[in-house]
Structure formats: C-alpha cells, structure tokens
Design a protein around this motif. Structure first.
Motif, PDB file in Angstrom:
ATOM      1  N   VAL A   1       1.988 -52.295  14.974  1.00  0.00           N
ATOM      2  CA  VAL A   1       1.109 -51.956  15.723  1.00  0.00           C
ATOM      3  C   VAL A   1      -0.414 -52.675  15.814  1.00  0.00           C
ATOM      4  O   VAL A   1      -0.925 -53.137  16.686  1.00  0.00           O
ATOM      5  CB  VAL A   1       0.466 -50.359  15.355  1.00  0.00           C
ATOM      6  CG1 VAL A   1      -0.483 -49.919  16.005  1.00  0.00           C
ATOM      7  CG2 VAL A   1       1.599 -49.383  15.238  1.00  0.00           C
ATOM      8  N   LEU A   2      -0.861 -53.215  14.536  1.00  0.00           N
ATOM      9  CA  LEU A   2      -1.838 -54.137  14.564  1.00  0.00           C
ATOM     10  C   LEU A   2      -1.752 -55.337  15.220  1.00  0.00           C
ATOM     11  O   LEU A   2      -2.648 -55.775  16.071  1.00  0.00           O
ATOM     12  CB  LEU A   2      -1.960 -54.562  12.984  1.00  0.00           C
ATOM     13  CG  LEU A   2      -3.259 -55.134  12.665  1.00  0.00           C
ATOM     14  CD1 LEU A   2      -4.299 -54.463  13.022  1.00  0.00           C
ATOM     15  CD2 LEU A   2      -3.210 -55.965  11.025  1.00  0.00           C
ATOM     16  N   GLY A   3      -0.457 -55.973  15.650  1.00  0.00           N
ATOM     17  CA  GLY A   3      -0.418 -56.995  16.249  1.00  0.00           C
ATOM     18  C   GLY A   3      -0.284 -56.594  17.853  1.00  0.00           C
ATOM     19  O   GLY A   3      -0.809 -57.567  18.867  1.00  0.00           O
ATOM     20  N   ALA A   4       0.232 -55.582  18.125  1.00  0.00           N
ATOM     21  CA  ALA A   4       0.143 -55.018  19.577  1.00  0.00           C
ATOM     22  C   ALA A   4      -1.270 -54.763  19.982  1.00  0.00           C
ATOM     23  O   ALA A   4      -1.656 -54.988  21.230  1.00  0.00           O
ATOM     24  CB  ALA A   4       0.936 -53.625  19.719  1.00  0.00           C
ATOM     25  N   VAL A   5      -2.053 -54.050  18.976  1.00  0.00           N
ATOM     26  CA  VAL A   5      -3.458 -53.903  19.465  1.00  0.00           C
ATOM     27  C   VAL A   5      -4.205 -55.392  19.385  1.00  0.00           C
ATOM     28  O   VAL A   5      -5.334 -55.418  20.440  1.00  0.00           O
ATOM     29  CB  VAL A   5      -4.235 -52.956  18.426  1.00  0.00           C
ATOM     30  CG1 VAL A   5      -5.865 -52.772  18.863  1.00  0.00           C
ATOM     31  CG2 VAL A   5      -3.371 -51.669  18.399  1.00  0.00           C
ATOM     32  N   ALA A   6      -3.990 -56.023  18.593  1.00  0.00           N
ATOM     33  CA  ALA A   6      -4.722 -57.376  18.800  1.00  0.00           C
ATOM     34  C   ALA A   6      -4.431 -58.027  19.959  1.00  0.00           C
ATOM     35  O   ALA A   6      -5.234 -58.704  20.638  1.00  0.00           O
ATOM     36  CB  ALA A   6      -4.248 -58.238  17.397  1.00  0.00           C
ATOM     37  N   ALA A   7      -3.202 -57.925  20.222  1.00  0.00           N
ATOM     38  CA  ALA A   7      -2.811 -58.613  21.745  1.00  0.00           C
ATOM     39  C   ALA A   7      -3.354 -57.955  22.895  1.00  0.00           C
ATOM     40  O   ALA A   7      -4.190 -58.685  23.646  1.00  0.00           O
ATOM     41  CB  ALA A   7      -1.401 -58.493  21.972  1.00  0.00           C
ATOM     42  N   ALA A   8      -3.785 -56.617  22.492  1.00  0.00           N
ATOM     43  CA  ALA A   8      -4.462 -55.652  23.695  1.00  0.00           C
ATOM     44  C   ALA A   8      -6.072 -56.130  23.944  1.00  0.00           C
ATOM     45  O   ALA A   8      -6.694 -55.874  24.965  1.00  0.00           O
ATOM     46  CB  ALA A   8      -4.268 -54.208  23.538  1.00  0.00           C
ATOM     47  N   THR A   9      -6.612 -56.569  22.877  1.00  0.00           N
ATOM     48  CA  THR A   9      -7.773 -57.076  22.490  1.00  0.00           C
ATOM     49  C   THR A   9      -8.016 -58.494  22.928  1.00  0.00           C
ATOM     50  O   THR A   9      -9.154 -58.990  22.695  1.00  0.00           O
ATOM     51  CB  THR A   9      -8.531 -56.633  21.348  1.00  0.00           C
ATOM     52  OG1 THR A   9      -7.883 -57.318  20.331  1.00  0.00           O
ATOM     53  CG2 THR A   9      -8.137 -55.110  21.067  1.00  0.00           C
ATOM     54  N   GLY A  10      -7.030 -59.257  23.041  1.00  0.00           N
ATOM     55  CA  GLY A  10      -7.160 -60.588  23.412  1.00  0.00           C
ATOM     56  C   GLY A  10      -7.157 -61.606  22.254  1.00  0.00           C
ATOM     57  O   GLY A  10      -7.443 -62.908  22.347  1.00  0.00           O
ATOM     58  N   CYS A  11      -6.527 -61.162  20.950  1.00  0.00           N
ATOM     59  CA  CYS A  11      -6.300 -62.079  19.871  1.00  0.00           C
ATOM     60  C   CYS A  11      -5.163 -62.724  20.011  1.00  0.00           C
ATOM     61  O   CYS A  11      -4.155 -62.282  20.622  1.00  0.00           O
ATOM     62  CB  CYS A  11      -6.500 -61.071  18.696  1.00  0.00           C
ATOM     63  SG  CYS A  11      -7.956 -60.169  18.557  1.00  0.00           S
ATOM     64  N   SER A  12      -5.249 -63.962  19.210  1.00  0.00           N
ATOM     65  CA  SER A  12      -3.909 -64.811  19.107  1.00  0.00           C
ATOM     66  C   SER A  12      -2.975 -64.168  18.013  1.00  0.00           C
ATOM     67  O   SER A  12      -3.382 -63.280  17.227  1.00  0.00           O
ATOM     68  CB  SER A  12      -4.596 -66.187  18.777  1.00  0.00           C
ATOM     69  OG  SER A  12      -5.073 -66.191  17.490  1.00  0.00           O
TER      70      SER A  12
END
Lengths: 221, 276
Positions: A124-135
C-alpha cells in the motif's frame, strides 16, 4: 525533497501506525531491549532485515498494476513466515489504504483495493507513493524510515528513554536508511518481484508470535 | 534433468559478486591460513566446480528407483536404502572459490530421503564458496531433505542457494541449519537464500546473512544465538506440526500450503532438538 513524501512518512498521518511497535514491546518485555545501546542494535538489525524487505516491496509497488497487485502481495506473504506479522502488516495496510483513498484519490488505489482488500502495508505504501508522484526510491525510503521510527518511538514510551538520545540514534541511522532505499530500488529495478530482498529476522518472528499471545499489551504488534 | 526456468537469473547474479569480493579476500589471506584452509591436505589453491545429481522415479508397483545417482567429488552420493541417499563428503570444505551444485528431481509418485553423513564445515579460500541446491518434486512426490548442519568457520565467505519447486500435490520436508563457527570461533561471512514455490507461486522466500555487523548479535535478528535453523513442511505427505511458540522456537503456518518450524539456539544439539 518531495513534500508528499514528508506527509506520507509522517507519524501524524492518521493511519494507525502509532498502535504498532514492530516487536519492540515484546523485546522490552523479554529484556532484550533495555537501553539506548540495545535499542540501537535492535533497530539496525530490524532495518537490515524487515526494513529492507518492506523497502523492496514498496519500491516494486510504485510501478505495479493489474495482476501485479495480487502477485506482489503474495511475494510479501512468502517473506512473512509469522502469521502474527502477516496480520499486523495487513491491518496497517488496510488502514493506510482507507485513509489514502480519501486523501489522494487515484484509480490505482481503487484497483489495489479491489484486487487485495487488506494488502500488506509496504505494498500500500508503494501504491500511495506512486499516487502522490513519488519515485520507487522515495517509496523505499519511506518504508525504511517507518521500519525504525515507529519502534523507536515505542521504545521511548515503554522504557522512558530520553527522546533526544533516541532521536540522535535515528539521525545516526540516516545513512543506513539511504543505503537501504538504494539497495531496495536497485533490486526493484531488476524488474522481477521474485528476486526482491527476503531477509529474515528470526528473533522478530519469535517476538511477534509471543506478543500476540500476551494478554496485556499496549501495542497491537 | 531439466533446470527450472529461474535458474539462469540466479547464476548470472553470482559470479560478479565473487569477483568483486576477491580483492578483500586476498587481504585476509593471513587470517585464512590460520583458520585452517592451509591444513586441508592435498588441496591445491585451485578451486573446485562440481555438480552432482539424483533422480528418483516411481517404478512398477509404485516402488521408487534411483534412475540417476551422479556424484561429483567432493559431493559424493551413496544409496543407503531403497529410497534413501546420503551425501558423503570426500574432501574438506567447501573452501573459498569452490562452486558446488546438487540437483534433485523427484518425479511423479516417487519418494526420496536425502541426508548427509557429517556436518559441512565451510572454510576460507581464494574467493567465495557457493553451494547451490535445486530440487523439483512432481505431483505425488515426496522429498525429505535433512542434511547435517552447515558450520561457518572463521574467515569463510559462503553463499548458499536453495530453489525448491513443488507441484501442488507434492510434499517436502526440508531442513536447513547454520552454525556460527565451531566452539568459541567467530564465523566468517555467509549469505543464504531459500526460495520455495508451489506451482510457480511463492511459498517461502528467506535470506539469512551472517557476518554483517548490522545483523550479528542484533536482538531483532539472532540475539545471542549461535545457530539458526528451520524446517519447511509442505504438502499433504507429511504431518504438519501444531502452531505455537516456545523459547527459541516457533511453529508458523505459512500463508501458502506449508508450515515453518523456526529455531534459534546456543548450540547445534539444542537447535536440532528445537527443530524436531
């Protein structure tokens, strides 16, 4: 530095992270963690094992989609032998996914929730990071940071340690956090989730299984 | 036997690592001589590459026949029962630089038990040593892999890789024990990776490292234990132990069709007791 990453890694994010000690409560109860020095050894070992595994999964989740969600979640399961730890990871994952879908609505998060209702937290952390524009590397850093800061805060509360001393310890871990994120991101760049880091921490497994069988506890894990 | 599809990737990953660590190994040569690799008689500095194999097939009447039993010294395989093979080490080591492989195939409905006569003492040498075990168990097959422990001597630099591929109806009992040095000895370095899959889906993936200052002695990883071990019980052909936890031991039902017995112990005898 990404402002979204700061928000995502912040312990004030209302996703229930404060209720988990990541084995620290049981390590304190058993006497294995009893001062700043033993906490330092605990956190270093935790980062090199569970932290690296979480960082790898989070980095991989940044680019996941479709059937990849269930696959990645199964990879998390295969790296979490302890049922108590799987339960803790899924509880935290479910909470983070629920709040993140309100804060950062994104089709990928809906897709993840549909594919895996209670995913492992790093996924989930990775998915949310992607949704917020993180690498992927940002996501890995957030996972590594989570792997040590939550347990450090728990130790301060459980042992009455000097919070400044403990934060100095965390500052000393900063280079190891960066290294962990870099290792995780490069493992993820190889593109095969089967080969992601899988470092086991037998003592954490034993602590989690003992903790879940303890009647009186302050933390969920 | 045919190699599983993921084998090529892992093989690519290893040689580069061995080369990059050679320089550091050379600096530690004095330590190694002291640690014992110079005491292995008859072994020149040249490293050994060996690949042994065993294939168990169900013959007429359901009795297992060992259709392949290929030794490759120092990995020497001896049949010790109708369905049983023992690994008999015919040389010291592995020593640094050695690359040993063992391929195991249990075909449909066959049974194989594999043990070893003595523990494996991993010694230093000119480079990294590697032991790669690849096992496939077909439908209705039953594999017991229970060798004696791997003991990490001072100065060693060892990589252990296990790839266990099970069919959905296959069963396995797989034991792995790592001892951190002989009595009173500080071990060298070791990286172990274990990957078990069922019909290609991951069942258990675990890595253990020894000799990393972040991990050694950490109360999150091994604590003050001197050995770590586990037993994976998978499939319908073995009795799965009841879940539970005791000092230094836990029985963990996995998310997939398997149970892991996990143990930390002060010595190898106690470790075996906890894994029973």
């Amino acid at each position: 530095m990404n402002a979204m990453l700061l928000l995502l890694a912040d312990s004030r994010l209302p996703a229930g992270g404060h209720a988990h000690s990541g084995g620290t409560e049981q390590a304190v109860a058993s006497g294995a963690v009893h001062d700043v020095a033993s906490l330092a050894a605990f956190l270093r070992g935790r980062l090199a094992t569970a932290g690296l595994v979480a960082a790898g999964l989070a980095a991989a989740a940044v680019t996941a989609s479709g059937a990849g969600w269930a696959e990645l979640d199964a990879e998390a399961d295969a790296r979490t032998a302890s049922p108590a730890q799987r339960e803790a990871a899924r509880t935290q994952g479910r909470l983070l996914l629920r709040v993140a879908r309100r804060i950062w609505p994104a089709p990928a998060l809906d897709e993840l929730a549909a594919a895996v209702p209670s995913p492992h937290h790093p996924v989930v952390l990775g998915a949310v990071a992607a949704a917020t524009g993180c690498s992927p590397r940002d996501a890995a850093l957030a996972a590594a940071y989570n792997a040590v800061t939550g347990p450090a805060t728990a130790a301060v509360r459980l042992l009455g340690l000097d919070p400044v001393e403990v934060h100095r310890l965390l500052a000393g871990l900063a280079p190891a956090l960066e290294d962990t994120a870099a290792t995780a991101a490069s493992a993820c760049a190889a593109g095969e989730s089967a080969r992601l880091p899988a470092h086991a921490a037998p003592a954490l497994d034993l602590l989690a299984e003992q903790h879940i069988r303890t009647e009186v506890r302050l933390f969920i894990s | 036997m045919t190699a599983p599809p993921d084998r090529a990737q892992s093989e690519r990953a290893q040689p580069e690592r061995a080369l990059s660590e050679r320089a550091r190994d050379d600096r530690a040569q004095a330590d190694r001589a002291q640690a014992g690799w110079a005491h292995a008689p008859g072994r020149a500095a040249r490293s050994i590459h060996a690949r042994a194999a065993v294939v168990a097939e169900a013959g007429p009447g359901g009795r297992t026949r060992l259709t392949t039993l290929r030794s490759a010294p120092p990995l020497t395989l001896r049949q010790t029962g109708p369905e049983r093979v023992h690994l008999v080490s015919t040389a010291a080591g592995p020593l640094g630089g050695d690359h040993l492989e063992l391929d195991i195939l249990v075909t449909e409905g066959a049974t194989l038990e594999l043990g070893s006569i003595a523990s494996t003492l991993v010694l230093p040498g000119p480079g990294r040593s590697a032991m790669v075990v690849t096992a496939q168990v077909a439908a209705g097959g039953r594999l017991t892999f229970a060798p004696e422990p791997t003991v990490l001597a001072a100065g060693c630099d060892h990589a252990m890789t296990v790839r266990l591929a099970l069919h959905a109806d296959a069963s396995a009992y797989w034991r792995e024990e790592i001892v951190f040095g002989r009595h009173g000895e500080t071990p060298g370095r070791c990286h172990a990776r274990f990957d078990a899959t069922v019909d290609g889906r991951p069942l258990l993936r675990q890595e253990f490292t020894v000799g990393d200052p972040a991990v050694d002695g950490s109360p999150a990883v091994y604590g003050d234990a001197r050995c770590v071990g586990n037993v994976l019980v998978a499939g319908p052909g073995f009795t799965h132990p009841e879940p539970g936890v005791a000092p230094g031991r836990a029985v963990l039902p996995l998310a997939g069709p398997g149970t892991l017995i996990l143990a930390l112990a002060p010595d190898a005898v106690e470790l075996r007791r906890r894994l029973a």
